[in-house]
Write a protein that holds these residues in place. Sequence first.
Motif, PDB file in Angstrom:
ATOM      1  N   PRO A  57     128.330  79.974  44.974  1.00 33.72           N
ATOM      2  CA  PRO A  57     129.455  79.859  45.904  1.00 33.72           C
ATOM      3  C   PRO A  57     129.250  78.720  46.892  1.00 33.72           C
ATOM      4  O   PRO A  57     128.168  78.138  46.973  1.00 33.72           O
ATOM      5  CB  PRO A  57     129.426  81.216  46.623  1.00 33.72           C
ATOM      6  N   SER A  58     130.255  78.438  47.645  1.00 35.51           N
ATOM      7  CA  SER A  58     130.146  77.413  48.684  1.00 35.51           C
ATOM      8  C   SER A  58     129.168  77.887  49.749  1.00 35.51           C
ATOM      9  O   SER A  58     128.917  79.090  49.901  1.00 35.51           O
ATOM     10  CB  SER A  58     131.514  77.149  49.323  1.00 35.51           C
ATOM     11  N   VAL A  59     128.645  76.946  50.507  1.00 36.19           N
ATOM     12  CA  VAL A  59     127.730  77.286  51.594  1.00 36.19           C
ATOM     13  C   VAL A  59     128.435  78.205  52.590  1.00 36.19           C
ATOM     14  O   VAL A  59     127.829  79.153  53.109  1.00 36.19           O
ATOM     15  CB  VAL A  59     127.185  76.012  52.283  1.00 36.19           C
ATOM     16  N   GLU A  60     129.717  77.967  52.826  1.00 39.04           N
ATOM     17  CA  GLU A  60     130.477  78.805  53.753  1.00 39.04           C
ATOM     18  C   GLU A  60     130.503  80.258  53.271  1.00 39.04           C
ATOM     19  O   GLU A  60     130.339  81.188  54.073  1.00 39.04           O
ATOM     20  CB  GLU A  60     131.912  78.274  53.918  1.00 39.04           C
ATOM     21  N   MET A  62     128.275  81.666  51.240  1.00 35.82           N
ATOM     22  CA  MET A  62     126.905  82.179  51.341  1.00 35.82           C
ATOM     23  C   MET A  62     126.634  82.684  52.759  1.00 35.82           C
ATOM     24  O   MET A  62     126.069  83.766  52.944  1.00 35.82           O
ATOM     25  CB  MET A  62     125.887  81.087  50.982  1.00 35.82           C
ATOM     26  N   ILE A  63     127.048  81.893  53.739  1.00 37.57           N
ATOM     27  CA  ILE A  63     126.825  82.257  55.140  1.00 37.57           C
ATOM     28  C   ILE A  63     127.636  83.497  55.508  1.00 37.57           C
ATOM     29  O   ILE A  63     127.115  84.429  56.133  1.00 37.57           O
ATOM     30  CB  ILE A  63     127.142  81.067  56.073  1.00 37.57           C
ATOM     31  N   ALA A  64     128.889  83.531  55.085  1.00 40.79           N
ATOM     32  CA  ALA A  64     129.758  84.665  55.412  1.00 40.79           C
ATOM     33  C   ALA A  64     129.232  85.962  54.808  1.00 40.79           C
ATOM     34  O   ALA A  64     129.261  87.017  55.458  1.00 40.79           O
ATOM     35  CB  ALA A  64     131.181  84.388  54.928  1.00 40.79           C
ATOM     36  N   GLU A  65     128.724  85.914  53.577  1.00 44.53           N
ATOM     37  CA  GLU A  65     128.315  87.137  52.883  1.00 44.53           C
ATOM     38  C   GLU A  65     126.832  87.493  53.057  1.00 44.53           C
ATOM     39  O   GLU A  65     126.469  88.662  53.000  1.00 44.53           O
ATOM     40  CB  GLU A  65     128.639  87.019  51.392  1.00 44.53           C
ATOM     41  N   TYR A  66     125.971  86.478  53.252  1.00 47.09           N
ATOM     42  CA  TYR A  66     124.524  86.729  53.279  1.00 47.09           C
ATOM     43  C   TYR A  66     123.830  86.188  54.526  1.00 47.09           C
ATOM     44  O   TYR A  66     122.611  86.258  54.618  1.00 47.09           O
ATOM     45  CB  TYR A  66     123.864  86.130  52.030  1.00 47.09           C
ATOM     46  N   GLY A  67     124.583  85.594  55.438  1.00 42.43           N
ATOM     47  CA  GLY A  67     124.003  85.090  56.676  1.00 42.43           C
ATOM     48  C   GLY A  67     123.510  83.664  56.608  1.00 42.43           C
ATOM     49  O   GLY A  67     123.397  83.002  57.619  1.00 42.43           O
ATOM     50  N   SER A  68     123.191  83.191  55.410  1.00 45.99           N
ATOM     51  CA  SER A  68     122.710  81.814  55.232  1.00 45.99           C
ATOM     52  C   SER A  68     122.619  81.510  53.737  1.00 45.99           C
ATOM     53  O   SER A  68     122.675  82.424  52.899  1.00 45.99           O
ATOM     54  CB  SER A  68     121.322  81.633  55.860  1.00 45.99           C
ATOM     55  N   ALA A  69     122.446  80.254  53.424  1.00 44.27           N
ATOM     56  CA  ALA A  69     122.213  79.874  52.018  1.00 44.27           C
ATOM     57  C   ALA A  69     120.895  80.468  51.535  1.00 44.27           C
ATOM     58  O   ALA A  69     120.777  80.918  50.389  1.00 44.27           O
ATOM     59  CB  ALA A  69     122.215  78.352  51.878  1.00 44.27           C
ATOM     60  N   GLU A  70     119.912  80.507  52.404  1.00 46.47           N
ATOM     61  CA  GLU A  70     118.613  81.103  52.072  1.00 46.47           C
ATOM     62  C   GLU A  70     118.767  82.602  51.782  1.00 46.47           C
ATOM     63  O   GLU A  70     118.159  83.127  50.844  1.00 46.47           O
ATOM     64  CB  GLU A  70     117.632  80.879  53.222  1.00 46.47           C
ATOM     65  N   GLY A  71     119.586  83.282  52.586  1.00 54.72           N
ATOM     66  CA  GLY A  71     119.833  84.709  52.368  1.00 54.72           C
ATOM     67  C   GLY A  71     120.483  84.964  51.023  1.00 54.72           C
ATOM     68  O   GLY A  71     120.142  85.923  50.315  1.00 54.72           O
ATOM     69  N   TRP A  72     121.446  84.109  50.653  1.00 54.79           N
ATOM     70  CA  TRP A  72     122.086  84.220  49.341  1.00 54.79           C
ATOM     71  C   TRP A  72     121.065  84.005  48.234  1.00 54.79           C
ATOM     72  O   TRP A  72     121.007  84.780  47.270  1.00 54.79           O
ATOM     73  CB  TRP A  72     123.227  83.203  49.213  1.00 54.79           C
ATOM     74  N   GLN A  73     120.251  82.952  48.367  1.00 54.64           N
ATOM     75  CA  GLN A  73     119.248  82.639  47.343  1.00 54.64           C
ATOM     76  C   GLN A  73     118.269  83.797  47.164  1.00 54.64           C
ATOM     77  O   GLN A  73     117.936  84.175  46.039  1.00 54.64           O
ATOM     78  CB  GLN A  73     118.501  81.351  47.715  1.00 54.64           C
ATOM     79  N   ARG A  74     117.822  84.381  48.243  1.00 57.05           N
ATOM     80  CA  ARG A  74     116.896  85.516  48.177  1.00 57.05           C
ATOM     81  C   ARG A  74     117.568  86.705  47.487  1.00 57.05           C
ATOM     82  O   ARG A  74     116.998  87.315  46.589  1.00 57.05           O
ATOM     83  CB  ARG A  74     116.414  85.909  49.568  1.00 57.05           C
ATOM     84  N   ALA A  75     118.805  87.029  47.891  1.00 53.96           N
ATOM     85  CA  ALA A  75     119.523  88.166  47.305  1.00 53.96           C
ATOM     86  C   ALA A  75     119.744  87.963  45.805  1.00 53.96           C
ATOM     87  O   ALA A  75     119.561  88.898  45.008  1.00 53.96           O
ATOM     88  CB  ALA A  75     120.859  88.378  48.020  1.00 53.96           C
TER      89      ALA A  75
END
Length: 185
Positions: A57-60, A62-75
């Motif tokens: 997904p877009s960085v936006e 990732m941030i909206a759903e997981y708090g950050s791009a790093e949070g998305w990557q970890r999840a």
Amino acid sequence: MEIGRSSLGRPFRIRRAMPLVILIGASGSGKTTIARAIQDRHAESVDVFYFDRVGVPSVEQMIAEYGSAEGWQRAMTIAWMIKLAQPVKSGGRVLFEGQTRVSFLADGASAAGGFSYLPVLVDCDDETRSKRLTVDREQAELATEDMMNWARYLRCEARRSRCEILDTSSLSLDESISYVMAKLR
């Protein structure tokens, strides 16, 4: 057997040969090229999975759903490791490739109930990466200082974790395939 640490500080074992090999690395390192070639040449004996098949997904988003791009990557890494646990525990040989951190792999293996795997950082020098991205892949927009910094970060993390590093800067595709296949045996 070596010990690495997850992002939460939990220890995990790194063995040298096993049924799950995970190729990590920044764009242009060669990890996807190696994985595709293994899938083409060894489909009968190795199951190959690609991190990006979940969609990026877009960085936006990732941030909206997981708090950050790093949070998305970890999840997403944890979700993948849970998915990979079944074929690994069933005795299959599995190759997984994607851009993620060594520590996130450990978190995922722990979340999946624990299993062994071998992370391999696929890496190359910045000049080779830049050429692959701009000339070979025609994606000059990826050959940025941010990408080179990401590659350096992954390299440092791999060294700290005692993760194997496959430098593809001057290796042929066949040499890289042979290296990875030897780890899957």
